[in-house]
Design a protein around this motif. Structure first.
Motif, short mmCIF file in Angstrom:
data_model
loop_
_atom_site.label_atom_id
_atom_site.label_comp_id
_atom_site.label_asym_id
_atom_site.label_seq_id
_atom_site.Cartn_x
_atom_site.Cartn_y
_atom_site.Cartn_z
N LEU A 268 0.83 -1.21 0.00
CA LEU A 268 0.00 0.00 0.00
C LEU A 268 0.86 1.26 0.00
CD1 LEU A 268 -2.78 -1.08 2.53
CD2 LEU A 268 -3.06 -0.75 0.07
N VAL A 269 1.90 1.27 0.86
CA VAL A 269 2.79 2.43 0.91
C VAL A 269 3.56 2.56 -0.41
CG1 VAL A 269 4.77 3.48 2.08
CG2 VAL A 269 3.00 2.33 3.42
N SER A 270 4.01 1.41 -0.94
CA SER A 270 4.73 1.43 -2.22
C SER A 270 3.84 1.95 -3.33
CB SER A 270 5.22 0.02 -2.57
OG SER A 270 6.15 -0.44 -1.62
N ILE A 373 1.89 -1.97 -11.71
CA ILE A 373 0.54 -1.87 -11.16
C ILE A 373 -0.05 -3.24 -10.81
CG2 ILE A 373 -1.86 -1.37 -11.80
CD1 ILE A 373 -0.47 1.03 -10.79
N GLY A 374 0.02 -4.21 -11.74
CA GLY A 374 -0.55 -5.53 -11.47
C GLY A 374 0.08 -6.21 -10.27
N PRO A 375 1.41 -6.36 -10.22
CA PRO A 375 2.04 -6.97 -9.05
C PRO A 375 1.77 -6.22 -7.74
CG PRO A 375 3.56 -6.97 -10.89
CD PRO A 375 2.37 -6.15 -11.32
N LEU A 376 1.70 -4.89 -7.78
CA LEU A 376 1.36 -4.14 -6.57
C LEU A 376 -0.05 -4.46 -6.10
CD1 LEU A 376 2.92 -0.59 -7.19
CD2 LEU A 376 3.48 -2.17 -5.33
N THR A 377 -0.96 -4.67 -7.05
CA THR A 377 -2.34 -5.02 -6.70
C THR A 377 -2.39 -6.39 -6.03
OG1 THR A 377 -3.19 -3.74 -8.56
CG2 THR A 377 -4.67 -5.36 -7.60
N VAL A 378 -1.67 -7.36 -6.59
CA VAL A 378 -1.61 -8.69 -5.99
C VAL A 378 -1.05 -8.62 -4.57
CG1 VAL A 378 -0.49 -10.95 -6.14
CG2 VAL A 378 -1.40 -9.89 -8.19
N ALA A 379 0.05 -7.90 -4.38
CA ALA A 379 0.67 -7.80 -3.06
C ALA A 379 -0.24 -7.09 -2.06
CB ALA A 379 2.00 -7.05 -3.17
N GLY A 380 -1.01 -6.12 -2.54
CA GLY A 380 -1.93 -5.39 -1.66
C GLY A 380 -3.10 -6.23 -1.19
N LEU A 381 -3.33 -7.36 -1.85
CA LEU A 381 -4.45 -8.24 -1.49
C LEU A 381 -3.98 -9.61 -0.98
CD1 LEU A 381 -6.74 -7.51 -4.57
CD2 LEU A 381 -7.07 -6.67 -2.24
N THR A 382 -2.69 -9.75 -0.72
CA THR A 382 -2.17 -11.05 -0.32
C THR A 382 -2.67 -11.48 1.06
OG1 THR A 382 -0.15 -12.35 -0.14
CG2 THR A 382 -0.06 -10.14 0.75
#
Length: 475
Positions: A268-270, A373-382
């Motif tokens: 989220l911060v990233s 964007i895609g990988p950040l979205t995945v990490a934000g929902l892990t």
């Protein structure tokens, strides 16, 4: 069977066009900013509010808009959000003053906040889980890249040949088509009992708005200005009130338990830092192309194609790399590419040419943006529990909107702080933009560090699985 298939095609078209219109509205205004500034007498610092007024209300009301769809029905909220968006677009196009435009843009953001979550929810409720839904979701994701490209080119054409106002007026016929199409083809979703966390939505929106306003004010009048200090203090106070409210609310708009996970917090911060860096590129590169290199508005729209095409191609293929190398490594590499592009672009001066000084770093920036964007979205929902998947998805979107707003405000401060009156007007503008782009690169470097340290490097779960979990939680 054939009739049902045709009906789904219409539903998909309506959903994709509505999402395209939302994204288009963000990008179409970028190439028109210099003309808007001249016509409505914006200063460089206050010009950032053309975007901030929209993104702040968009991000602030987004969680409430998603919750309203659960309780009142997705189709109903889709039509309400679309109506507000169309009406506000008309007001923006008719704006006689800067203040009138900013108020209209804020209303437009509210409409988008109601419309955006309804589009994705309607997509998932009308397409069966599996191959059918995955195909629809892939089209939905690709729409963002297409809309960005169309918006930048169309914004340049409208600003150069007609008027920047046409970019907002065009939402009216598109919106009317979508309204009647949705009324005919989309069925209402099931409604659920619940209550609204209106106080939470209000305090979060107002607190972030005050913080950004105070930072922008610093850019215009200096750090000792009380008109900047007071909004920042009030914003921080309301942010504390918001957190206390979320801790006690029966159905909080942002459950605080979502922050009990290091990887999600880092993502989220990233995301906020990454969007801060990204908005510096879009906002300041428009100034470079038109006011330093001397391109027309139309040429500026076309000049952005190296970024938007690289962004789109990378976004469509990034899942292959995350499956093989994991989110952490891929994010670090993509953000590193983005940083190199920003630093290269920051070498701009009043004698720079487009091809070497702008177009080549644009390609690197596009690759970095499309791959992050895609990988950040995945990490934000892990590892989000199923019952919190909807709230977590909303939080990712809020981080996206607030990151871009606060990031731009901070970079405007940097821009205004690096003045050298010994340079020519073009030279000074290039010098200030260079400093702001370095600030954006530093933000991206911080995001890269967080991703490398805290985001897992094991093979990630695909985005579609998190999307499905979110949809089940919302349904």
């Amino acid at each position: 069977m054939k009739s049902e298939s045709n009906n789904k095609r219409w539903i998909l078209l309506i959903i994709l066009m509505s999402y395209l219109m939302i994204v288009l509205d963000i990008s179409i205004v970028i190439t028109g900013l210099p003309k808007i500034s001249t016509d409505l007498h914006f200063s460089t610092a206050s010009l950032s509010w053309v975007q901030n007024a929209y993104t702040l209300t968009f991000g602030g009301v987004l969680l409430l808009g998603a919750r309203a769809g659960d309780i009142l029905g997705r189709k109903r909220m889709f039509l309400i959000g679309l109506s507000i968006f169309m009406f506000a677009s008309l007001l923006v196009g008719l704006s006689p003053t800067a203040l009138f435009m900013l108020i209209s843009r804020a209303i437009q953001g509210i409409g988008a906040a109601i419309l955006a979550p309804s589009t994705l929810a309607l997509l998932t409720t009308n397409f069966e889980e599996g191959a059918e839904r995955n195909t629809a979701v892939s089209y939905y994701g690709a729409t963002a890249g297409v809309a960005a490209s169309i918006g930048l080119v169309a914004g340049g054409i409208f600003a150069g040949w007609l008027s920047w106002r046409v970019g907002f007026f065009i939402n009216i016929p598109i919106g009317l088509f979508l309204f009647f199409g949705a009324s005919k083809f989309i069925r209402e979703t099931e409604k659920h009992l619940g209550q609204f966390d209106i106080f939470g939505a209000m305090t979060s929106t107002v607190s972030m708005s005050l913080l950004v306003y105070g930072i922008v004010q610093l850019a215009e009048s200096g750090i000792h200005d009380r008109y900047a200090q007071l909004p920042i203090a009030a914003g921080l106070f309301l942010l504390v009130i918001f957190i206390l409210n979320e801790k006690r609310a029966k159905q909080p708009i942002m459950p605080l338990r979502l922050f009990a996970h290091k990887e999600r917090n880092a993502a989220l911060v990233s995301r906020m830092l990454f969007l801060g860096a990204g908005v510096s590129f879009w906002f300041f590169t428009t100034q470079i192309l038109q006011n330093v290199i001397g391109l027309t508005a139309i040429e500026t729209g076309v000049a952005f194609l190296p970024t938007t095409l690289a962004n789109f191609i990378t976004a469509m293929n990034i899942s292959k790399f995350t499956r093989r190398f994991g989110n952490g490594r891929v994010l670090a590499v993509m953000l590193a590419i983005n940083i190199i592009g920003l630093l290269w672009l920051s070498l701009i001066n009043d004698h720079s040419d487009y091809m070497f000084a702008v177009a080549l770093p644009m390609i690197l920036i596009g690759i970095g943006q499309g791959g992050s964007i895609g990988p950040l979205t995945v990490a934000g929902l892990t590892e989000v529990p199923q019952q919190d998947a909807g709230a977590a998805s909303g939080l990712v979107n809020v981080a996206h909107q607030f990151g871009s707003s606060i990031g731009l405000a901070i970079l405007i401060v940097i821009f205004s702080s690096f003045q050298d009156h010994l340079l020519s007007l073009k030279g000074q503008l290039a010098h200030q933009i260079s400093a702001a782009l370095v600030g954006g690169a530093i933000m991206a470097a911080l995001a890269m560090t967080l991703c490398w340290l805290f985001i897992g490097r094991k093979q990630p779960t695909q985005i579609t699985k998190f999307t499905d979990a979110s949809n089940k939680a919302q349904a």
